[in-house]
Motif scaffolding. Structure first.
Motif, PDB file in Angstrom:
ATOM      1  N   PRO A   9     -15.615  -4.143   6.354  1.00 44.94           N
ATOM      2  CA  PRO A   9     -14.236  -4.264   6.843  1.00 44.94           C
ATOM      3  C   PRO A   9     -13.263  -3.563   5.906  1.00 44.94           C
ATOM      4  O   PRO A   9     -13.299  -3.761   4.700  1.00 44.94           O
ATOM      5  N   GLY A  10     -12.424  -2.753   6.512  1.00 41.42           N
ATOM      6  CA  GLY A  10     -11.412  -2.075   5.714  1.00 41.42           C
ATOM      7  C   GLY A  10     -11.883  -0.770   5.111  1.00 41.42           C
ATOM      8  O   GLY A  10     -11.101  -0.034   4.546  1.00 41.42           O
ATOM      9  N   ARG A  11     -13.179  -0.465   5.214  1.00 42.29           N
ATOM     10  CA  ARG A  11     -13.692   0.771   4.612  1.00 42.29           C
ATOM     11  C   ARG A  11     -13.091   1.969   5.334  1.00 42.29           C
ATOM     12  O   ARG A  11     -13.167   2.063   6.552  1.00 42.29           O
ATOM     13  N   PRO A  12     -12.491   2.909   4.612  1.00 40.39           N
ATOM     14  CA  PRO A  12     -11.813   4.038   5.249  1.00 40.39           C
ATOM     15  C   PRO A  12     -12.771   4.914   6.044  1.00 40.39           C
ATOM     16  O   PRO A  12     -13.886   5.186   5.621  1.00 40.39           O
ATOM     17  N   LYS A  13     -12.328   5.363   7.191  1.00 44.21           N
ATOM     18  CA  LYS A  13     -13.136   6.246   8.021  1.00 44.21           C
ATOM     19  C   LYS A  13     -13.210   7.653   7.422  1.00 44.21           C
ATOM     20  O   LYS A  13     -14.095   8.418   7.758  1.00 44.21           O
ATOM     21  N   ARG A  14     -12.257   8.003   6.539  1.00 48.33           N
ATOM     22  CA  ARG A  14     -12.175   9.360   6.000  1.00 48.33           C
ATOM     23  C   ARG A  14     -12.948   9.509   4.691  1.00 48.33           C
ATOM     24  O   ARG A  14     -12.756  10.450   3.940  1.00 48.33           O
ATOM     25  N   LEU A  15     -13.850   8.600   4.417  1.00 46.77           N
ATOM     26  CA  LEU A  15     -14.525   8.577   3.126  1.00 46.77           C
ATOM     27  C   LEU A  15     -15.314   9.846   2.847  1.00 46.77           C
ATOM     28  O   LEU A  15     -15.499  10.229   1.696  1.00 46.77           O
ATOM     29  N   GLU A  16     -15.767  10.525   3.910  1.00 47.69           N
ATOM     30  CA  GLU A  16     -16.620  11.691   3.721  1.00 47.69           C
ATOM     31  C   GLU A  16     -15.824  12.982   3.596  1.00 47.69           C
ATOM     32  O   GLU A  16     -16.390  14.061   3.546  1.00 47.69           O
ATOM     33  N   GLN A  17     -14.506  12.921   3.601  1.00 48.62           N
ATOM     34  CA  GLN A  17     -13.715  14.133   3.477  1.00 48.62           C
ATOM     35  C   GLN A  17     -13.900  14.768   2.105  1.00 48.62           C
ATOM     36  O   GLN A  17     -14.396  14.143   1.180  1.00 48.62           O
ATOM     37  N   VAL A  21     -10.986   9.508  -0.613  1.00 50.75           N
ATOM     38  CA  VAL A  21      -9.837   8.777  -0.090  1.00 50.75           C
ATOM     39  C   VAL A  21      -9.061   8.094  -1.207  1.00 50.75           C
ATOM     40  O   VAL A  21      -7.832   8.093  -1.221  1.00 50.75           O
ATOM     41  N   ARG A  22      -9.779   7.519  -2.162  1.00 47.74           N
ATOM     42  CA  ARG A  22      -9.093   6.824  -3.252  1.00 47.74           C
ATOM     43  C   ARG A  22      -8.173   7.770  -4.014  1.00 47.74           C
ATOM     44  O   ARG A  22      -7.056   7.401  -4.377  1.00 47.74           O
ATOM     45  N   GLU A  23      -8.633   9.001  -4.244  1.00 48.90           N
ATOM     46  CA  GLU A  23      -7.816   9.975  -4.964  1.00 48.90           C
ATOM     47  C   GLU A  23      -6.609  10.409  -4.132  1.00 48.90           C
ATOM     48  O   GLU A  23      -5.525  10.635  -4.676  1.00 48.90           O
ATOM     49  N   THR A  24      -6.804  10.518  -2.822  1.00 44.11           N
ATOM     50  CA  THR A  24      -5.691  10.849  -1.940  1.00 44.11           C
ATOM     51  C   THR A  24      -4.638   9.755  -1.984  1.00 44.11           C
ATOM     52  O   THR A  24      -3.437  10.028  -2.083  1.00 44.11           O
ATOM     53  N   ALA A  49       1.497   7.561   5.040  1.00 44.72           N
ATOM     54  CA  ALA A  49       1.568   8.883   4.419  1.00 44.72           C
ATOM     55  C   ALA A  49       0.182   9.453   4.147  1.00 44.72           C
ATOM     56  O   ALA A  49      -0.012  10.667   4.138  1.00 44.72           O
ATOM     57  N   CYS A  50      -0.792   8.568   3.908  1.00 45.10           N
ATOM     58  CA  CYS A  50      -2.177   8.998   3.636  1.00 45.10           C
ATOM     59  C   CYS A  50      -2.997   9.162   4.904  1.00 45.10           C
ATOM     60  O   CYS A  50      -4.149   9.607   4.843  1.00 45.10           O
ATOM     61  N   ASP A  51      -2.422   8.745   6.048  1.00 45.52           N
ATOM     62  CA  ASP A  51      -3.137   8.774   7.325  1.00 45.52           C
ATOM     63  C   ASP A  51      -4.391   7.898   7.281  1.00 45.52           C
ATOM     64  O   ASP A  51      -5.467   8.287   7.741  1.00 45.52           O
ATOM     65  N   VAL A  52      -4.241   6.720   6.673  1.00 45.02           N
ATOM     66  CA  VAL A  52      -5.310   5.725   6.673  1.00 45.02           C
ATOM     67  C   VAL A  52      -4.700   4.393   7.084  1.00 45.02           C
ATOM     68  O   VAL A  52      -3.480   4.255   7.204  1.00 45.02           O
ATOM     69  N   THR A  53      -5.537   3.408   7.308  1.00 47.28           N
ATOM     70  CA  THR A  53      -5.035   2.085   7.664  1.00 47.28           C
ATOM     71  C   THR A  53      -4.621   1.319   6.411  1.00 47.28           C
ATOM     72  O   THR A  53      -5.042   1.649   5.300  1.00 47.28           O
ATOM     73  N   GLY A  63      -3.766  -4.972  -4.299  1.00 47.64           N
ATOM     74  CA  GLY A  63      -2.405  -5.105  -3.808  1.00 47.64           C
ATOM     75  C   GLY A  63      -1.518  -4.034  -4.395  1.00 47.64           C
ATOM     76  O   GLY A  63      -1.963  -3.144  -5.127  1.00 47.64           O
ATOM     77  N   LYS A  64      -0.262  -4.119  -4.073  1.00 49.56           N
ATOM     78  CA  LYS A  64       0.705  -3.120  -4.514  1.00 49.56           C
ATOM     79  C   LYS A  64       0.797  -3.017  -6.041  1.00 49.56           C
ATOM     80  O   LYS A  64       0.838  -1.904  -6.573  1.00 49.56           O
ATOM     81  N   PRO A  65       0.807  -4.128  -6.794  1.00 51.88           N
ATOM     82  CA  PRO A  65       0.875  -3.999  -8.256  1.00 51.88           C
ATOM     83  C   PRO A  65      -0.294  -3.215  -8.850  1.00 51.88           C
ATOM     84  O   PRO A  65      -0.106  -2.380  -9.742  1.00 51.88           O
ATOM     85  N   GLN A  66      -1.504  -3.479  -8.341  1.00 47.58           N
ATOM     86  CA  GLN A  66      -2.673  -2.761  -8.868  1.00 47.58           C
ATOM     87  C   GLN A  66      -2.610  -1.289  -8.484  1.00 47.58           C
ATOM     88  O   GLN A  66      -2.930  -0.404  -9.290  1.00 47.58           O
ATOM     89  N   LEU A  67      -2.166  -1.004  -7.261  1.00 52.10           N
ATOM     90  CA  LEU A  67      -2.039   0.395  -6.822  1.00 52.10           C
ATOM     91  C   LEU A  67      -0.978   1.114  -7.655  1.00 52.10           C
ATOM     92  O   LEU A  67      -1.187   2.253  -8.089  1.00 52.10           O
ATOM     93  N   PHE A  68       0.134   0.448  -7.897  1.00 54.62           N
ATOM     94  CA  PHE A  68       1.195   1.041  -8.719  1.00 54.62           C
ATOM     95  C   PHE A  68       0.671   1.349 -10.127  1.00 54.62           C
ATOM     96  O   PHE A  68       0.913   2.435 -10.655  1.00 54.62           O
ATOM     97  N   THR A  69      -0.043   0.401 -10.706  1.00 51.85           N
ATOM     98  CA  THR A  69      -0.589   0.585 -12.051  1.00 51.85           C
ATOM     99  C   THR A  69      -1.520   1.792 -12.104  1.00 51.85           C
ATOM    100  O   THR A  69      -1.419   2.631 -13.004  1.00 51.85           O
TER     101      THR A  69
END
Length: 201
Positions: A9-17, A21-24, A49-53, A63-69
């Protein structure tokens, strides 16, 4: 036919690009946070903006704090690498500092201190330490080259780390002038000229 393996669940569909995806997510999140600040940017906005869910964001970040960090730490690491490359040029220190200043001032972003002041209440002590550590590595990179210039008699002896912090602080003030329309190349030279007077032998 073999049943397909259920997707986490939640795994991005664009992982094989090509670009992970994490770097994007990190790249786009860092741009949004640095341009708009912490409060103005939502996880949903980053996902769009990333075209992901939104679930894809939470697949990688709690969450947002970890992403911001992570995003700000990545920005600081790129800045350290870029600064190191510019400072390793075979040029007098003054010219290298001008190049560092031009690179810093030409980037479109907000006031880092203001962004951090806004985000600080939402971050854990560990997250703040991670960002501070990355910021300090940037200052240490500059301090190393200042030390070399002092030992070569190019500039007078000072506390190199304190001097590096002072130089960064002056550049932060310069970012506010950029917002008023001052050209980055002119402002970079003006800042280094002002700073250089205090370092000259």
């Amino acid at each position: 036919m073999k049943p397909s393996t259920p997707r986490t669940p939640g795994r991005p569909k664009r992982l094989e690009q090509q670009q992970p995806v994490r770097e994007t997510i990190l790249f786009i999140a860092s741009k949004l946070f640095m341009e708009l600040g912490y409060e103005a940017v939502s996880v949903q906005q980053i996902a769009k903006a990333c075209d992901v869910t939104k679930a894809s964001i939470y697949y990688y970040f709690d969450g947002k704090p970890q992403l911001f960090t992570a995003a700000v730490s990545a920005v600081l690491e790129r800045a350290r690498a870029s600064t190191s490359q510019l400072l390793n040029q075979d040029l007098p220190l003054r010219e290298r500092l001008i190049h560092v200043s031009e690179a810093k001032l030409s980037r479109s972003h907000g006031d880092f201190e203001t962004i951090m002041r806004e985000a600080r209440p939402s971050l854990s002590p560990e997250q703040l330490d991670e960002i501070t550590s990355k910021e300090e590595q940037l200052h240490e990179c500059l301090a190393e080259h200042l030390t070399q210039a002092m030992e070569a008699g190019e500039i007078r002896r000072t506390d190199p780390l304190l001097t590096a912090h002072a130089f960064s602080a002056v550049l932060m003030l310069g970012i506010r002038e950029i917002a008023k329309g001052t050209p980055a190349d002119k402002l970079a030279r003006d800042i280094v000229d002002l700073f250089w007077d205090g370092l000259s032998i």
